[in-house]
Design an enzyme around this catalytic site. Structure first.
Site, PDB file in Angstrom:
ATOM      1  N   GLU A  76       0.818  -1.212   0.000  1.00  0.00           N
ATOM      2  CA  GLU A  76       0.000   0.000   0.000  1.00  0.00           C
ATOM      3  C   GLU A  76       0.855   1.266   0.000  1.00  0.00           C
ATOM      4  O   GLU A  76       0.387   2.347   0.354  1.00  0.00           O
ATOM      5  CB  GLU A  76      -0.953  -0.034   1.202  1.00  0.00           C
ATOM      6  N   HIS A  97      -1.711   3.782   8.493  1.00  0.00           N
ATOM      7  CA  HIS A  97      -2.838   2.955   8.037  1.00  0.00           C
ATOM      8  C   HIS A  97      -2.898   1.719   8.924  1.00  0.00           C
ATOM      9  O   HIS A  97      -1.901   1.014   9.079  1.00  0.00           O
ATOM     10  CB  HIS A  97      -2.659   2.546   6.576  1.00  0.00           C
ATOM     11  N   HIS A  99      -5.564  -1.671  10.588  1.00  0.00           N
ATOM     12  CA  HIS A  99      -6.777  -2.474  10.503  1.00  0.00           C
ATOM     13  C   HIS A  99      -7.368  -2.554  11.919  1.00  0.00           C
ATOM     14  O   HIS A  99      -7.708  -3.633  12.389  1.00  0.00           O
ATOM     15  CB  HIS A  99      -6.466  -3.868   9.975  1.00  0.00           C
ATOM     16  N   TYR A 147     -12.934  15.487  21.237  1.00  0.00           N
ATOM     17  CA  TYR A 147     -11.613  15.102  20.747  1.00  0.00           C
ATOM     18  C   TYR A 147     -11.678  14.518  19.346  1.00  0.00           C
ATOM     19  O   TYR A 147     -10.762  14.716  18.537  1.00  0.00           O
ATOM     20  CB  TYR A 147     -10.948  14.132  21.733  1.00  0.00           C
ATOM     21  N   HIS A 194     -12.044  -2.541   5.201  1.00  0.00           N
ATOM     22  CA  HIS A 194     -10.585  -2.543   5.297  1.00  0.00           C
ATOM     23  C   HIS A 194     -10.126  -1.847   6.579  1.00  0.00           C
ATOM     24  O   HIS A 194      -9.834  -2.510   7.559  1.00  0.00           O
ATOM     25  CB  HIS A 194     -10.016  -1.879   4.038  1.00  0.00           C
TER      26      HIS A 194
END
Length: 214
Positions: A78, A97, A99, A124, A164
């Site tokens: 990625e 990134h 998961h 927040y 994802h």
């Protein structure tokens, strides 16, 4: 914040952040990837197949802003996604990134607003994330996601990839990590509150806290 000028320190920061995120269950196995932009314009990234809990400073990859591999182990598949965010956000110097489980769970729900997936349940979240667009499903490593991610990243520093997980950018790696942790916590709250009447921040309250991020 300018791009990271000390590569040795940047490598140590990536590994320290990766271990922290993995150790607190924000990603698992060999999922997730981190990167920073160096002063020469190249990107330092976690490599393909590496677990964030075990990656070493000597194992990081380097690419250019197109995602082309320059040196080190083969980068995460990625890498193109990281490069897209950096091209779209010239003052961003870090991308994360993950998961993370609750954000990934939300990304699998039907009936989501693709323009803004999560309500501003807390101050927040409004400060660190703001609005969160949903990008349509692409298989992991599908570079067809790149142009869409780049267009979306021009106006948002955080996105959720359908089925994802989340991606965040920041002026620093700490800032990008803080944003993705706040996103994960709000996803958790959102799932806990499903079926209950909620009282999110009003649009005016959320706008007053909107993040001024790169």
């Amino acid at each position: 914040m300018t791009a990271y000028t000390d590569e040795t320190a940047a490598r140590a920061l990536i590994v320290r952040t990766a271990r922290s995120l993995f150790g607190r269950g924000l990603t698992h196995g060999s999922t997730g990837n981190l990167s920073v932009r160096l002063a020469d314009g190249s990107l330092l990234l976690t490599p393909t197949g590496a677990g964030l809990g075990t990656v070493m400073e000597t194992e990081l990859s380097r690419t250019d802003l197109t995602g082309r591999h320059l040196d080190g182990p083969r980068p995460t598949k990625e890498a193109f996604l990281h490069a897209a965010f950096y091209r779209a956000r010239p003052t961003a110097h870090a991308v994360v990134h993950l998961h993370s489980p609750h954000a990934a769970a939300v990304s699998c729900l039907g009936g989501l607003d693709p323009a803004n997936v999560l309500p501003p349940l807390t101050a927040y979240y409004a400060m660190r994330v703001g609005t969160l667009p949903l990008l349509p499903y692409h298989a992991p490593g599908d570079s067809g996601l790149g142009p869409l991610a780049e267009r979306t990243a021009r106006t948002h520093h955080a996105v959720l990839l359908a089925n994802h997980g989340p991606v965040t950018a920041g002026a620093t790696l700490e800032q990008a990590a803080d944003a993705i942790e706040e996103l994960e916590e709000t996803a958790r709250l959102h799932l806990l509150l499903r079926g209950h009447t909620t009282r999110p921040l009003t649009p005016e309250q959320a706008a007053a806290l909107a993040p001024a991020l790169p």
